[in-house]
Design an enzyme around this catalytic site. Structure first.
Site, short mmCIF file in Angstrom:
data_model
loop_
_atom_site.label_atom_id
_atom_site.label_comp_id
_atom_site.label_asym_id
_atom_site.label_seq_id
_atom_site.Cartn_x
_atom_site.Cartn_y
_atom_site.Cartn_z
N CYS A 1 51.38 41.14 45.06
CA CYS A 1 51.32 39.84 44.38
C CYS A 1 51.55 39.94 42.88
CB CYS A 1 49.98 39.16 44.65
SG CYS A 1 49.80 38.59 46.35
N ALA B 1 47.71 32.76 36.78
CA ALA B 1 46.44 33.47 36.92
C ALA B 1 46.68 34.97 37.10
CB ALA B 1 45.65 32.91 38.10
#
Length: 282
Positions: free
Chosen positions: A109, A54
């Site tokens: 991230c 994702a």
């Protein structure tokens, strides 16, 4: 979307064995503020991989539109990324989110997840598009007891997508090339959207030997094409090949290609090869 792990990393061994019940408990917890349609239960590795994929796809969008902004400025032909971005966003397959050019992305991230996914791809030596086609061909051979010797293979669909007569760089031509290296009896090809001469011209370009070319038969109609095959490969999801949708059993009785014949679909809903039990020709 919240991914509910069947069991969390770091839990005691006895709790790990009770993964699904634990996930059910967490479902009840999340139910207070997360709609059911946005809750997915997955095993630990699937949930971890979901996060990597994702974030990587989000970064791809950000990086792509930033690259377009550079092109607009450097090519100096008057293109404006602020015109390109909303136009691209009108495509329903893409949408308009994260298509605003900027100064890149930050945070911990994105960078970490990109590197992790890139490492996995490198270790697996992945060239995704080519590998997918080759895996499809290998799967067909494997399902037919490891050999195509003396067998007829049907290719249904040659255009690169349904609803067009464009055969350039289609999936089918690459699969035919891979299957042609096997000592098959015949590869029969049919596509309702383009002329047999166009298919033949495209096949000639892939460099098959004279003997291999003699065994590739282009059909102008489906009836001859599906006589006595060992397998039928649906490579373009024309509606007439398989009921209402690729991978779905038709709602009315179907004609079978041959008793015991394998029918493969190139793309299932999850992108994987699927073996189908019946072949419908309208």
């Amino acid at each position: 979307m919240d991914i509910l792990r069947e069991a969390s990393l770091g839990c005691p061994a006895d709790l790990l064995q009770r993964g699904p019940p634990v996930a059910a408990v967490f479902k009840d917890v999340y139910a207070a503020w997360v709609p059911a349609c946005r809750r997915v239960t997955a095993n630990t590795f699937s949930s971890e991989l979901t996060e990597l994929v994702a974030n990587t796809m989000l970064v791809q969008r950000i990086s792509s539109i930033n690259a377009v902004s550079v092109m607009c400025k450097e090519i100096n032909l008057g293109a404006d990324v602020d015109d390109v971005s909303p136009a691209v966003g009108k495509d329903e397959r893409l949408g308009s989110k994260l298509l605003q050019a900027g100064v890149g992305f930050g945070g911990s991230c994105f960078e970490k997840d990109i590197r992790n996914l890139a490492y996995l791809a490198k270790e697996l030596h992945l060239d995704i598009n080519e590998d997918q086609r080759q895996r499809f061909a290998r799967r067909v051979v494997r399902e037919l007891n490891g050999s195509l010797r003396g067998k007829k293979i049907v290719i249904l669909g040659f255009t690169f997508k349904d609803g067009t007569n464009d055969t350039r760089n289609s999936i089918a031509v690459h699969v035919i090339k891979d299957l042609a290296s096997e000592m098959r009896q015949e590869i029969a090809v049919f596509d309702p959207g383009c002329a047999a001469a166009d298919i033949l011209e495209e096949v000639r370009r892939i460099g098959l030997s004279t003997v291999q070319m003699e065994r590739v038969k282009i059909s102008a109609g489906w009836r001859w094409c599906i006589r006595g095959p060992s397998a039928a490969c649906i490579l373009t999801p024309w509606r007439q090949f398989h009921g209402r949708g690729l991978g779905n059993r038709p709602t009315r009785p179907a004609k079978t290609a041959k008793s015991g014949a394998h029918v493969f679909a190139a793309r299932g809903p999850d992108g994987s090869l699927r073996e189908l039990s019946i072949l419908e020709i309208e």
